[in-house]
Design an enzyme around this catalytic site. Structure first.
Site, PDB file in Angstrom:
ATOM      1  NE  ARG A  47      -3.702   0.312   2.308  1.00 55.03           N
ATOM      2  CZ  ARG A  47      -5.021   0.271   2.285  1.00 55.03           C
ATOM      3  NH1 ARG A  47      -5.640  -0.875   2.370  1.00 55.03           N
ATOM      4  NH2 ARG A  47      -5.731   1.368   2.203  1.00 55.03           N
ATOM      5  CE  LYS A 147       4.537 -20.945  11.405  1.00 50.26           C
ATOM      6  NZ  LYS A 147       5.148 -19.985  12.336  1.00 50.26           N
ATOM      7  CG  ASP A 176       7.581 -25.680   7.976  1.00 46.83           C
ATOM      8  OD1 ASP A 176       8.700 -25.472   8.477  1.00 46.83           O
ATOM      9  OD2 ASP A 176       6.627 -26.107   8.642  1.00 46.83           O
ATOM     10  CG  HIS A 177      11.731 -20.938   8.685  1.00 46.56           C
ATOM     11  ND1 HIS A 177      10.636 -20.765   9.474  1.00 46.56           N
ATOM     12  CD2 HIS A 177      12.800 -20.888   9.519  1.00 46.56           C
ATOM     13  CE1 HIS A 177      11.024 -20.607  10.727  1.00 46.56           C
ATOM     14  NE2 HIS A 177      12.327 -20.680  10.789  1.00 46.56           N
ATOM     15  CE  LYS A 181      15.308 -23.686  11.237  1.00 45.89           C
ATOM     16  NZ  LYS A 181      15.970 -22.412  11.454  1.00 45.89           N
ATOM     17  CD  GLU A 215      11.709 -19.469  19.092  1.00 40.41           C
ATOM     18  OE1 GLU A 215      12.104 -18.518  18.404  1.00 40.41           O
ATOM     19  OE2 GLU A 215      10.519 -19.772  19.220  1.00 40.41           O
ATOM     20  CG  ASP A 234       4.709 -19.472  16.209  1.00 43.36           C
ATOM     21  OD1 ASP A 234       4.516 -18.973  15.088  1.00 43.36           O
ATOM     22  OD2 ASP A 234       5.703 -19.204  16.913  1.00 43.36           O
ATOM     23  CG  HIS A 239       8.456 -24.597  12.262  1.00 42.76           C
ATOM     24  ND1 HIS A 239       8.241 -24.301  10.938  1.00 42.76           N
ATOM     25  CD2 HIS A 239       8.427 -23.402  12.909  1.00 42.76           C
ATOM     26  CE1 HIS A 239       8.098 -22.988  10.793  1.00 42.76           C
ATOM     27  NE2 HIS A 239       8.197 -22.425  11.974  1.00 42.76           N
ATOM     28  CE  LYS A 339       7.762 -17.394  20.269  1.00 43.22           C
ATOM     29  NZ  LYS A 339       8.858 -17.504  19.300  1.00 43.22           N
TER      30      LYS A 339
HETATM   31  C1  BG6 Z   1       8.630 -18.967  13.214  1.00 42.33           C
HETATM   32  C2  BG6 Z   1       7.761 -18.657  14.392  1.00 42.33           C
HETATM   33  O1  BG6 Z   1       7.937 -19.739  12.274  1.00 42.33           O
HETATM   34  O2  BG6 Z   1       9.768 -19.711  13.672  1.00 42.33           O
HETATM   35  C3  BG6 Z   1       8.524 -17.887  15.442  1.00 42.33           C
HETATM   36  O3  BG6 Z   1       6.640 -17.894  13.960  1.00 42.33           O
HETATM   37  C4  BG6 Z   1       9.795 -18.616  15.827  1.00 42.33           C
HETATM   38  O4  BG6 Z   1       7.724 -17.658  16.602  1.00 42.33           O
HETATM   39  C5  BG6 Z   1      10.576 -19.010  14.590  1.00 42.33           C
HETATM   40  O5  BG6 Z   1      10.552 -17.737  16.637  1.00 42.33           O
HETATM   41  C6  BG6 Z   1      11.737 -19.908  14.943  1.00 42.33           C
HETATM   42  O6  BG6 Z   1      12.530 -20.083  13.827  1.00 42.33           O
HETATM   43  P1  BG6 Z   1      14.080 -20.370  13.959  1.00 42.33           P
HETATM   44  O7  BG6 Z   1      14.537 -20.570  12.549  1.00 42.33           O
HETATM   45  O8  BG6 Z   1      14.683 -19.171  14.620  1.00 42.33           O
HETATM   46  O9  BG6 Z   1      14.197 -21.590  14.797  1.00 42.33           O
END
Ligand code: BG6
Length: 503
Positions: A47, A147, A176-177, A181, A215, A234, A239, A339
């Site tokens: 935007r 996601k 899905d990152h 990895k 984390e 989340d 993941h 977390k």
């Molecule tokens: C994300 C979550 O998908 O993954 C976050 O939304 C989380 O809350 C993160 O912190 C963790 O990713 P990584 O790669 O730092 O383990």
């Protein structure tokens, strides 16, 4: 590897956090390694009323990338994503760039926007004939969605249906990152390119599996998102279940995306459905509580800005799951994520069974600990095998020792970030590391009963754990009660100077 076909990558949500933190830096890495095609452009949209120049300036100051050769491939067009007519400006700009670069109409649309906008954007792209290979813009079309993919089973199904109205399944890249990895992908390579692990990879030799994704950070400035979502949606639904899929899958016949994704789907389909009783007994949730630490008070979850008063959202989950098939019958998988734990560390522990008969004693007169294979996903990526060794000297005293591989030993090898790998795969049209629609629905189907039970009883198994601890005691008890083991604390070999705190 050959560079991908010439194309234009359009980013929706181009002035957002994800673009600045992950997308642009990852594409820049690909650029530096000459992995982008000759005919390539990034078209940012959103935007905000940037021009090409002011958008480049914005990226320069936000991403600290000053390489003009890269920046000049970046363009911008303002679009009101909710207004279907506003997309004609995007279309004109795409056509203009396509012509200028003299490339086919190969387009990737990256939706880095709130998920509520995905169907609207997909519909608008379709309306402007940008979703299919057609006469007007011949070339492939792909859409990448971030996601969360759905909020529960029903919304995930609705979202799949809405996207499939405009794009075919093989055009949809659900990111899905974790699958991007290196170390997660290496689970497959460890298992299927070595003959020493796979014969042991089953119920006959494995006692249980632990997966930890810890984390150190809290929710940062994301309370608006997080308070609605919580750790189960989340981290677990996507993941962590994907890691389970990689660990538990049968060997695929080929390394094609269809073969691999079929096998992980079968794992998800074999997850033993959770009854209400299982959820009460085997799913623990936690929320971090404030405390003074390192000389300063660290606020708890309920004290974070933007968190609703008395929120029951979980920042920690630990649970037991079972896979009902021949390979894994009676081998429990334990997963935990949270977390504000003592450190950032994601790892998998394959806990092998003890030897059937013990004839040697360890140095403290106990039997040596059964073998463990530890897959360190991050940080200090690597693989660690723990086994017993004879202590030199008289008698047969056994001591546990480590055989340890660190990715950092590949001194000159660049370890690509997850986004680098996944973006490059999408450019090549490789879907292997992206979630397929059916798998997404099956994982939500598994998670849904937990969501429903928690909705009905918000306080169920909700424990408060102090910041910088390894989570609620109840999570330790969960593992211990089924296996007699403790969670492995993921801090061996880390030389970052932080203390290694026991459970
Ligand atoms: C994300 C979550 O998908 O993954 C976050 O939304 C989380 O809350 C993160 O912190 C963790 O990713 P990584 O790669 O730092 O383990």
């Amino acid at each position: 590897m050959n560079p991908p076909n010439d194309h234009i990558l359009t980013i929706f949500g181009a002035s957002g956090d994800l673009t600045r933190r992950k997308l642009i830096p990852s594409i820049y890495e690909l650029f530096k390694q000459n992995l982008l095609p000759e005919g390539f452009a990034i078209l940012g949209t959103g935007r905000k009323a940037f021009s090409d120049e002011s958008f480049r300036d914005h990226l320069k100051s936000e991403s600290k990338i000053t390489d003009e050769a890269f920046l000049k491939q970046i363009f911008y067009v303002p679009v009101n994503t909710k207004d279907i007519e506003s997309y004609s400006g995007l279309k004109d700009r795409l056509l203009e760039l396509t012509k200028k670069l003299d490339i086919p109409g190969n387009y990737i649309f990256y939706l880095a926007t709130p998920p509520g906008l995905y169907p609207t954007i997909a519909k608008a792209l379709h309306h402007h004939s940008l979703s299919r290979d057609n006469g007007e813009h011949p070339g492939w079309k792909r859409v990448i969605v971030e996601k969360p993919f759905g909020y529960d089973l029903q919304s995930a199904k609705d979202l799949n249906r809405e996207l499939l109205d405009y794009f075919a399944e093989d055009q949809i890249y659900r990111i899905d990152h974790y699958l991007g990895k290196e170390t997660v992908q290496n689970i497959m390579v460890t298992r299927f390119s070595n003959s020493i692990f796979e014969p042991l990879w089953n119920r006959n030799y494995i006692d249980h599996v632990q997966i930890t994704a810890a984390e150190e950070i809290g929710i940062e400035l994301r309370s608006g998102y997080y308070d609605e979502i919580g750790a189960l949606r989340d981290m677990v639904q996507n993941h962590l279940l994907h890691i389970v899929g990689m660990l538990a899958m049968e060997p695929p016949a080929l390394s094609t995306s269809a073969a691999i994704r079929n096998e992980t789907l079968k794992v998800f389909q074999s997850l033993r459905p959770l009854t209400e009783n299982d959820i009460r007994k085997n799913v623990i949730k936690g929320q971090y509580a404030g405390r003074k630490f390192n000389g300063a008070y660290n606020p708890g979850y309920l004290e974070e800005e933007g968190v609703s008063k008395g929120s029951g959202t979980e920042t920690y989950v630990a649970m037991k799951l079972n896979i009902d098939n021949w390979r894994w019958k009676d081998v429990p998988f334990f997963i935990r994520t949270g977390k504000r734990l003592p450190r950032r560390a994601t790892e998998v522990v394959i806990q092998f069974r003890p030897t059937p008969h013990h004839i040697f004693c360890s140095n403290d007169n106990q039997q040596s600990t059964p073998n463990q294979l530890v897959i360190r996903i991050q940080p200090d990526e690597g693989l660690l095998l723990k086994f017993g060794l004879k202590i030199p000297g008289a008698g047969f005293k056994v001591q546990d020792v480590n055989m340890d591989f660190h990715y950092s030993d590949f001194a000159d090898t660049h370890l690509p970030s997850a986004y680098e790998r996944l973006l490059l795969d999408s450019m090549h049209g490789d879907l292997t590391l992206y979630s397929r629609g059916d798998a997404t629905e099956v994982t939500w189907e598994y998670i849904n009963p937990i969501l429903e039970t928690w909705k009905a009883s918000p306080e169920l198994n909700l424990y408060h754990y102090p910041i910088h601890s390894w989570g609620p005691e109840a999570a330790a008890d969960l593992l211990k009660s089924y296996t007699g083991y403790n969670w492995k604390i993921p801090c061996e070999n880390l030389s970052d100077g932080k203390e290694c705190i026991e459970q």
